[in-house]
Each structure stands twice: as structure tokens, then as C-alpha cells.
Design an enzyme around this catalytic site. Structure first.
Site, PDB file in Angstrom:
ATOM      1  N   HIS A  20       6.424  -0.141   6.000  1.00 38.64           N
ATOM      2  CA  HIS A  20       5.074  -0.702   5.869  1.00 38.64           C
ATOM      3  C   HIS A  20       4.122  -0.198   6.956  1.00 38.64           C
ATOM      4  CE1 HIS A  20       2.312  -3.085   3.787  1.00 38.64           C
ATOM      5  NE2 HIS A  20       2.978  -4.227   3.689  1.00 38.64           N
ATOM      6  N   ASP A  27       1.538   1.483   2.000  1.00 40.78           N
ATOM      7  CA  ASP A  27       1.055   0.172   1.564  1.00 40.78           C
ATOM      8  C   ASP A  27       1.591  -0.148   0.172  1.00 40.78           C
ATOM      9  OD1 ASP A  27      -0.805   1.250  -0.483  1.00 40.78           O
ATOM     10  OD2 ASP A  27      -1.874   2.015   1.271  1.00 40.78           O
TER      11      ASP A  27
END
Length: 478
Positions: free
Chosen positions: A448, A452
Site C-alpha cells: 500500500h 492504491d
């Protein structure tokens, strides 16, 4: 992930000797006098490996050793290897016991050279090339490869994982017939031996079962204790088996230690999951149509080559998923090659070889390479080239029977996927009718810090479209 596979040890020599150092991968050239004692060192195998566990010695102090004769079997974080001698002489000292961790650049054994020994080979002493390093200890020497079948007297060719199974079950591996390459004893051979042993066919001990519902399964043979319980005013005599034995403490080493390091590093990375189901009716039909053609060419065609090619095509549109980040997360390194790793359950444990440059391979070529990796993995002969350089990993839990998973990243990669088994399930068609449909669940995990949720979802949707409409892949193939 090959560790010290196929490495040659190197020697330490007196300062009075003449040394000429070759490029990396070559050992020092020695000019030795008659009767000189040299220290045979564990060579630097690279990839940050600093030690290897001594699994077995093929020699003892006082033994005569010939050139190319096996000295010891070692195991690193990555793989196992037979270390062979480059000299003829006599073993005067062994520096490590079985189970010890031999340090790189430290002596394994001392060898008193024969008077006839002259200068050591130079170019002939080079470390194995990638092709030779993919060979396991079964290819170290004729003397080692001739001793792996049942009834042999020399060292048994097998992996540490198989040795552990044999040790836990008190099995003499010299009595197990090996079915692997060059007579290597595989996990399946040990299990078959267990099933065929007299103990496996003994009648199980008899003892009373609970009369109430929910009877427990029998425990291992040991001491029987009897207790009386009250249920609804009725007395029930319950026979229980108390397990006899002591807890065991086992040091984490080898491939398992490599997994500990990787998973510990992965846990430091913030990552998220994403899942979806794929309708693979058309992929199933296309594979069934092409399977006999591939078999006629000597290749087994599974669903995986279609899945991998679809991943590669989708990565062209979303290259960040085929990247890595530097140590301080200040740069993203976009990988030019799509080296797609496929997790495999082998006699050595879970390993992840990868298929190089999938972006330029056909589905048939991917199937060929997958067949090769699966064969070598089963034989314990995957080499450095096969086990390093991966850029994106896929785990097929479906071959074991799983449906859902939450895969853990394989640093420095930023994406990993897990596939469930293909199931025929009821679904609605466009007219609202219930129809049998081939469904596969895909689960993704992504770093992350650089990926995204929208990017992951868009990649997955494009990959899904290729699998649900496999002929569309033809439009985007090079």
C-alpha cells in the site's frame, strides 16, 4: 534461493606459497610442496549467505580423499549441496560436527596432500555455471550418485526435509528405494516405505469408545486411563489414551529459516487485500481444445500458462505492480522483465521458482518452462537462475483444494496473488436462468506504500477480462 548449491570449497595456504587470484567465481591457484597440509574452506556463495549447516560428512579423519570425491553435504537458507574435494590426499582434521553451522571463509577440513600433488587447477576450479548449479548433489560425482537406491552402502541422495521425516519415523534411508533422478529418495518414497512397513499394517489397539454422542478419534498407542462420568443419571466408562513422550525442540534452519526471514520482512510492509471471482468457462473450453495438441508436442498444458500470460498482458497497462522499492522507499524500480513466480510444494518445502520474461513468451512456451520447473522442483534440482530474480508471484492454492486465501507479500516484490480451485457453481445468465458456471476466486495482496486500491482493482479487472475472454489475449500479444 539456491544458497550454496553446487559450491566448491576453497583452500587456505601458507604465505610462502604463490597465489594468483582469478576473477570472482574462480579459486586461488596454489603451488604446493610435497606433503603440504592445506585448509579446505567454505567458499563465499554470495546472496548474503554467511553460513551453512553441516548435514552429513562423507569422510572421517584419517580417510584418504580423491579429487572430486564428496566431502560433506551442507544446507543453507536456500538449498542443499554436496561439497567435493579438489585434491587427492588424507583428511587430517574435520572442523565441524554434524549439525554445526559452518561459516563462510572458515576451514571445513584439513587435507595432507599427496606427494604427487602439483599446482591446483585454475579455470577448472571455477564455481559452477547457472546450468550446472541447478544440479543437486546427485550430480556431484559418480561415487555419490551410485548409492541412492535400496541396499546401497554409500551416502543416500535426498533433501533435508526428507531426512527429517525419516529421522522422526526412525527410518534407515539406505533401505528406501529412491525413485528420483539418479536414485534420489523423494518424500513420496519415504511415505510409501512407511505404508509398506510392518508397523503400518498392525491391527490398531482396542479400547472402549464413549457411548455418548461425539466420540473422539483414537490417540496414539500409549497408556490407557479410565474415568467414570455421570450423564443424565447414567454412568459411562470412558477409556482415554494418554500420549507418552516428551516435547521436542527443533532449531529453525534451511528453507524454513528463509521463510521466517521473508515473512518477518513482509509483516513490516503495510499492504491490503483485494478479491474477485472469475468466470472461466471459455478458458476451460480453450484449454480442453489445446491440451491434446500440447501433449502431442510433449508438453502438459494446465490452466496456469493462460493465467500467467494474462497477468503479463495486464502488467503492461499497470507496470507499478511489477516493481520494487528501494530501502528507504524513496524510489520505485519498474522491472523491464515479467519474471513471474509460481509457488510450488516440493519435497524440499515451499519454494517459488519463476518463469523469466513471460512478456515475450507464447502460452505454449510458458507451459514448457512450467513443466521444466515442476520437474526440477520435484527432483530437488532447481538452481539459482530459477529461484532468483522474480518480479511478481502467484500461489495456486487451488491445486491443494483451497478456495480463498490472504497471500503475504514476497519482498522486494509489491504484489502477490492466490488462486482458488475452479468450481462449477450455479450462476444466473443474462436471461435470469440458473446455469452451471466455472468459477475461480482470485485474492491479491499489494504494497500500500506504492499501490492504491483503484490500481489493484483496475489491474484485476483487465486480467479478469483476458481470462473470461481468452481470445482477446490474441489482440494484445506481441
Amino acid at each position: 534461493m539456491t544458497g550454496c548449491r553446487g559450491v566448491l570449497a576453497k583452500e587456505t595456504i601458507p604465505l610462502s606459497a604463490t597465489i594468483s587470484t582469478a576473477r570472482r567465481g574462480f579459486h586461488a591457484t596454489r603451488v604446493a610442496s610435497s606433503g603440504q597440509t592445506i585448509q579446505f574452506n567454505l567458499a563465499d556463495v554470495g546472496e548474503g549467505i554467511t553460513e551453512c549447516e553441516v548435514l552429513k560428512w562423507h569422510v572421517k579423519e584419517g580417510d584418504r580423499i580423491e579429487e572430486f570425491q564428496p566431502i560433506a553435504e551442507l544446507q543453507s537458507d536456500k538449498a542443499n549441496v554436496e561439497v567435493t574435494s579438489r585434491y587427492t590426499g588424507k583428511i587430517t582434521k574435520i572442523h565441524y560436527a554434524v549439525g554445526d553451522l559452518a561459516k563462510v571463509h572458515t576451514p571445513l577440513v584439513d587435507i595432507l596432500l599427496d606427494a604427487s600433488e602439483s599446482a591446483a587447477p585454475a579455470a577448472a576450479a571455477a564455481a559452477p555455471s547457472p546450468s550446472s548449479s541447478s544440479s543437486s548433489s546427485s550430480q556431484s560425482s559418480p561415487s555419490s550418485s551410485s548409492s541412492s537406491s535400496s541396499g546401497h552402502s554409500g551416502p543416500v541422495l535426498t533433501t533435508p526435509a526428507v531426512r527429517r521425516i525419516a529421522k522422526e519415523n526412525s527410518i534407515d534411508l539406505s533401505k528406501v528405494a529412491g525413485t528420483g533422478r539418479d536414485g534420489r529418495v523423494l518424500k513420496e518414497d519415504v511415505l510409501a516405505y512407511l505404508e509398506g512397513s510392518p508397523l503400518a499394517h498392525q491391527a490398531p489397539p482396542q479400547f472402549a469408545l464413549p457411548t455418548a454422542a461425539g466420540a473422539v478419534p483414537p490417540l496414539p498407542p500409549s497408556v490407557t486411563t479410565t474415568t467414570t462420568t455421570e450423564a443424565g443419571g447414567l454412568a459411562h466408562v470412558v477409556a482415554r489414551k494418554a500420549v507418552v513422550g516428551a516435547d521436542r525442540e527443533v532449531e529453525i534452519r534451511g528453507l524454513q529459516r528463509a521463510m521466517v526471514k521473508t515473512m518477518t520482512a513482509a509483516n513490516q510492509i503495510p499492504h491490503f487485500g483485494y478479491s474477485d471471482e472469475i468466470v472461466v468457462d471459455q478458458m476451460v473450453a480453450l484449454r480442453d481444445e489445446l491440451k491434446p495438441i500440447a501433449e502431442a508436442r510433449g508438453v502438459k498444458l494446465s490452466y496456469m500458462p493462460f493465467i500467467l500470460k494474462a497477468i503479463s498482458l495486464a502488467l503492461k497497462s499497470y507496470p507499478v505492480l511489477n516493481s520494487s522499492v528501494n530501502a528507504d522507499v524513496s524510489k520505485i524500480i519498474y522491472k523491464a522483465s515479467h519474471n513471474l513466480g509460481v509457488a510450488m510444494d516440493t519435497p524440499q518445502g515451499l519454494i517459488v521458482p519463476n518463469i523469466k520474461d513471460v512478456q515475450v513468451l507464447t502460452i505454449f512456451e510458458i507451459a514448457q518452462e512450467l513443466n521444466r520447473l515442476q520437474r526440477l522442483g520435484k527432483e530437488g534440482r532447481l538452481g539459482k537462475e530459477d529461484l532468483t530474480g522474480g518480479t511478481f508471484t502467484l500461489s495456486n492454492i487451488g491445486v491443494i483444494g483451497g478456495t480463498y486465501a490472504k497471500p503475504v507479500l514476497m519482498p522486494p516484490e509489491v504484489t502477490i496473488g492466490a488462486l482458488g480451485k475452479i468450481q462449477k457453481l450455479p450462476r444466473f445468465d443474462e436471461r435470469g436462468n440458473v446455469v452451471p458456471t466455472h468459477i475461480m476466486i482470485a485474492s491479491w495482496s499489494a504494497d500500500h506504500r506504492v499501490i492504491d486500491g483503484a490500481t489493484m482493482a483496475n489491474f484485476s479487472n483487465l486480467w479478469k477480462n483476458y481470462l473470461e475472454n481468452p481470445k482477446a489475449m490474441l489482440m494484445d500479444m506481441q
